[in-house]
Scaffold this active site. Structure first.
Site, PDB file in Angstrom:
ATOM      1  N   ARG A  14      95.108  44.322  42.291  1.00  0.00           N
ATOM      2  CA  ARG A  14      96.070  43.213  42.414  1.00  0.00           C
ATOM      3  C   ARG A  14      95.973  42.337  41.160  1.00  0.00           C
ATOM      4  O   ARG A  14      96.759  42.484  40.245  1.00  0.00           O
ATOM      5  CB  ARG A  14      95.807  42.412  43.688  1.00  0.00           C
ATOM      6  CG  ARG A  14      96.954  41.500  44.101  1.00  0.00           C
ATOM      7  CD  ARG A  14      97.058  40.230  43.291  1.00  0.00           C
ATOM      8  NE  ARG A  14      95.927  39.329  43.502  1.00  0.00           N
ATOM      9  CZ  ARG A  14      95.762  38.189  42.817  1.00  0.00           C
ATOM     10  NH1 ARG A  14      96.634  37.818  41.914  1.00  0.00           N
ATOM     11  NH2 ARG A  14      94.696  37.441  43.031  1.00  0.00           N
ATOM     12  N   GLU A  15      94.950  41.499  41.082  1.00  0.00           N
ATOM     13  CA  GLU A  15      94.767  40.708  39.850  1.00  0.00           C
ATOM     14  C   GLU A  15      94.682  41.640  38.637  1.00  0.00           C
ATOM     15  O   GLU A  15      95.269  41.363  37.586  1.00  0.00           O
ATOM     16  CB  GLU A  15      93.480  39.878  39.969  1.00  0.00           C
ATOM     17  CG  GLU A  15      93.132  39.070  38.727  1.00  0.00           C
ATOM     18  CD  GLU A  15      93.979  37.825  38.562  1.00  0.00           C
ATOM     19  OE1 GLU A  15      94.065  37.016  39.490  1.00  0.00           O
ATOM     20  OE2 GLU A  15      94.558  37.661  37.461  1.00  0.00           O
ATOM     21  N   HIS A  74      98.044  40.814  48.885  1.00  0.00           N
ATOM     22  CA  HIS A  74      98.123  39.429  48.431  1.00  0.00           C
ATOM     23  C   HIS A  74      99.589  39.027  48.410  1.00  0.00           C
ATOM     24  O   HIS A  74     100.395  39.636  47.703  1.00  0.00           O
ATOM     25  CB  HIS A  74      97.536  39.392  47.014  1.00  0.00           C
ATOM     26  CG  HIS A  74      97.376  38.032  46.448  1.00  0.00           C
ATOM     27  ND1 HIS A  74      98.253  37.493  45.549  1.00  0.00           N
ATOM     28  CD2 HIS A  74      96.411  37.111  46.646  1.00  0.00           C
ATOM     29  CE1 HIS A  74      97.830  36.281  45.217  1.00  0.00           C
ATOM     30  NE2 HIS A  74      96.721  36.021  45.863  1.00  0.00           N
ATOM     31  N   ASP A  94      96.109  38.167  52.270  1.00  0.00           N
ATOM     32  CA  ASP A  94      95.643  37.027  51.480  1.00  0.00           C
ATOM     33  C   ASP A  94      96.878  36.235  51.082  1.00  0.00           C
ATOM     34  O   ASP A  94      97.679  36.671  50.260  1.00  0.00           O
ATOM     35  CB  ASP A  94      94.892  37.507  50.230  1.00  0.00           C
ATOM     36  CG  ASP A  94      93.524  38.085  50.575  1.00  0.00           C
ATOM     37  OD1 ASP A  94      93.037  37.830  51.696  1.00  0.00           O
ATOM     38  OD2 ASP A  94      92.949  38.789  49.725  1.00  0.00           O
ATOM     39  N   ARG A 136      93.719  35.215  55.431  1.00  0.00           N
ATOM     40  CA  ARG A 136      93.139  34.231  54.518  1.00  0.00           C
ATOM     41  C   ARG A 136      94.220  33.333  53.958  1.00  0.00           C
ATOM     42  O   ARG A 136      95.307  33.798  53.589  1.00  0.00           O
ATOM     43  CB  ARG A 136      92.432  34.938  53.356  1.00  0.00           C
ATOM     44  CG  ARG A 136      91.745  33.943  52.430  1.00  0.00           C
ATOM     45  CD  ARG A 136      91.845  34.327  50.960  1.00  0.00           C
ATOM     46  NE  ARG A 136      93.180  34.189  50.425  1.00  0.00           N
ATOM     47  CZ  ARG A 136      93.512  34.425  49.168  1.00  0.00           C
ATOM     48  NH1 ARG A 136      92.607  34.854  48.324  1.00  0.00           N
ATOM     49  NH2 ARG A 136      94.755  34.266  48.734  1.00  0.00           N
ATOM     50  N   THR A 171      92.597  29.066  39.003  1.00  0.00           N
ATOM     51  CA  THR A 171      93.691  29.889  38.468  1.00  0.00           C
ATOM     52  C   THR A 171      93.744  29.894  36.943  1.00  0.00           C
ATOM     53  O   THR A 171      94.168  30.874  36.334  1.00  0.00           O
ATOM     54  CB  THR A 171      95.018  29.334  39.038  1.00  0.00           C
ATOM     55  OG1 THR A 171      94.903  29.320  40.452  1.00  0.00           O
ATOM     56  CG2 THR A 171      96.216  30.163  38.625  1.00  0.00           C
ATOM     57  N   HIS A 198      87.882  32.584  43.858  1.00  0.00           N
ATOM     58  CA  HIS A 198      88.589  33.428  42.885  1.00  0.00           C
ATOM     59  C   HIS A 198      88.605  32.643  41.580  1.00  0.00           C
ATOM     60  O   HIS A 198      89.164  31.543  41.542  1.00  0.00           O
ATOM     61  CB  HIS A 198      90.008  33.673  43.401  1.00  0.00           C
ATOM     62  CG  HIS A 198      90.907  34.395  42.448  1.00  0.00           C
ATOM     63  ND1 HIS A 198      91.172  35.747  42.545  1.00  0.00           N
ATOM     64  CD2 HIS A 198      91.614  33.964  41.366  1.00  0.00           C
ATOM     65  CE1 HIS A 198      92.014  36.108  41.582  1.00  0.00           C
ATOM     66  NE2 HIS A 198      92.293  35.039  40.845  1.00  0.00           N
ATOM     67  N   HIS A 200      89.107  32.448  37.269  1.00  0.00           N
ATOM     68  CA  HIS A 200      89.490  33.014  35.963  1.00  0.00           C
ATOM     69  C   HIS A 200      88.465  32.647  34.893  1.00  0.00           C
ATOM     70  O   HIS A 200      87.630  31.753  35.082  1.00  0.00           O
ATOM     71  CB  HIS A 200      90.905  32.554  35.607  1.00  0.00           C
ATOM     72  CG  HIS A 200      91.934  33.390  36.324  1.00  0.00           C
ATOM     73  ND1 HIS A 200      92.634  34.404  35.720  1.00  0.00           N
ATOM     74  CD2 HIS A 200      92.316  33.394  37.624  1.00  0.00           C
ATOM     75  CE1 HIS A 200      93.421  34.986  36.611  1.00  0.00           C
ATOM     76  NE2 HIS A 200      93.259  34.384  37.781  1.00  0.00           N
ATOM     77  N   HIS A 294      60.427  42.809  19.199  1.00  0.00           N
ATOM     78  CA  HIS A 294      60.967  43.162  20.513  1.00  0.00           C
ATOM     79  C   HIS A 294      60.549  44.572  20.923  1.00  0.00           C
ATOM     80  O   HIS A 294      60.119  44.800  22.049  1.00  0.00           O
ATOM     81  CB  HIS A 294      62.504  43.097  20.491  1.00  0.00           C
ATOM     82  CG  HIS A 294      63.034  41.698  20.508  1.00  0.00           C
ATOM     83  ND1 HIS A 294      63.895  41.244  21.476  1.00  0.00           N
ATOM     84  CD2 HIS A 294      62.824  40.660  19.677  1.00  0.00           C
ATOM     85  CE1 HIS A 294      64.199  39.982  21.243  1.00  0.00           C
ATOM     86  NE2 HIS A 294      63.562  39.602  20.144  1.00  0.00           N
TER      87      HIS A 294
END
Ligand code: HCA
Ligand code: CU
Length: 380
Positions: A14-15, A74, A94, A136, A171, A198, A200, A294
């Protein structure tokens, strides 16, 4: 600690579809979802069925794929969108609506009173239609919304008694971890409902914010594979796993971690991008050690410079040798790997030789190996 019982909602389908180079076929969505299922993801979020005919068909295909993961879609806070989504047989909805002054003015033009009325209408309608569906409700642009507006909306929605979960969405990637903590914590305390975060990544806080949400009592976090999404994306699955693993390995024990590199590779290939060198766990240099100080310590005990064990993800560490920062301990280890027995004086001299050569040009491992072999032959 809520971290013992959180779930990940992966939104690559979706996203992730909102990422600039993403456009998955049905077969590709099934492949991604199958691998997410093998990883152990609890929920998979898909694009609204209203987006396109294929989007709708793909929800049905995933719902019928027999995965353990629950399939969500969604949608906007619209009765028609909800009806179309319900018709697919999806396991959860959603629902989202913008509450920031900017989105109220430029996105849907509704006031807070109208948002509350609409949410009540749509959410009670969905619950009446589908008593068992996972429901949701989320506000879009939560962190640029007025807190008083948010509380009115969330409390009104919670009072309906029909949603399983409230969502908060950063968002535009503007929130800081303490802001996320305080918002999530308020919702958990005031409503007692499950809370989803959620976030960003525009300013680099997506993983820290997701972690803060969980520490504040959030029960669900949204991720995408490699973090793909609108603009530069959201909390990456691998980054969240790295963050939680380093808090306590037990928090991620429920997931099949060696599947993660396959997920990152698959999505990079499907989107035609490289996995960034700096990527959590799967970046090309994530387990490479270079400087002599290291490498000496890592060869003695990897925990000196590694908080994630590569073998837990089916990966291996690499100790670089052919460069000007090299040390003779790394050379000795390499000689042993090759079955060569070189004394310390020879190894120290060789390390100095490699430093001189690497000042001109870094050496490949096979070139270092040749030097070691020549030294072994020449050694008395
Ligand atoms: C978007 C919507 C969203 C929704 C998040 C959510 C966001 O802007 O595309 O429903 O939880 O970031 O606000 O992805
Ligand atoms: Cu988003």
């Amino acid at each position: 600690m809520p971290l013992d019982r959180y779930s990940i909602i992966d939104s690559t389908l979706r996203e992730g579809e909102q990422f600039s180079t993403a456009s998955f076929t049905t077969a590709q969505k099934l492949e991604i979802a199958g691998l997410l299922d093998e990883f152990g993801i609890e929920m998979i979020e898909m694009t609204t069925p209203c987006a396109s005919p294929q989007s709708e068909a793909d929800i049905r295909a995933l719902v019928n794929a027999g995965l353990r993961a629950r399939i969500l879609t969604h949608i906007r806070c619209h009765r028609d969108d909800a009806l179309r989504a319900l018709d697919t047989g999806v396991h959860g909805l959603d629902i989202v609506i913008g509450t920031s002054p900017l989105l109220m003015e430029h996105s849907h033009g509704k006031s807070i009173e109208q948002i509350i009325d609409l949410a009540a209408e749509v959410l009670t309608f969905v619950r009446a239609q589908a008593p068992d569906i996972i429901l949701r409700f989320s506000t879009e642009d939560t962190f640029r919304s007025r807190e008083s507006d948010l509380l009115r909306v969330y409390l009104a929605v919670a009072d309906l008694g029909v949603v399983n979960r409230l969502g908060v969405a950063d968002t535009v990637g503007i929130a800081l971890p303490d802001q996320v903590y305080s918002m999530v914590n308020q919702l958990v305390r005031l409503t007692g409902l499950d809370v989803e975060f959620h976030g960003h990544n525009d300013s680099g806080c997506a993983i820290a914010n997701a972690c803060a949400a969980l520490q504040a009592g959030a029960t669900h976090v949204d991720t995408t594979i490699l973090g793909i999404g609108e603009r530069n994306g959201i909390t990456p699955l691998g980054g969240l796993i790295a963050r939680l693993y380093t808090l306590d390995r037990a928090y991620v024990a429920k997931y099949n971690l060696p599947v993660l590199p396959r997920l990152d590779r698959l999505v990079a290939d499907l989107c035609g991008i490289e996995i960034p060198f700096s990527n959590y766990i799967t970046g090309s240099s994530a387990f490479i050690h270079k400087a002599g100080i290291h490498t000496k310590a890592v060869l003695a005990d990897p925990a000196t410079y590694e908080i994630l064990k590569p073998q837990d993800f089916g990966l291996t560490r690499e100790v670089m040798i052919g460069h000007r920062l090299t040390g003779w301990n790394a050379l000795r280890q390499r000689a042993q790997t090759l079955g060569l027995h070189l004394d310390d004086a020879t190894l120290r001299a060789l390390a100095q030789d490699i430093k001189r050569r690497a000042d001109v040009r870094p050496m490949a491992l096979h070139e270092v190996d040749s030097l070691l072999q020549e030294a072994a032959v020449a050694q008395p």
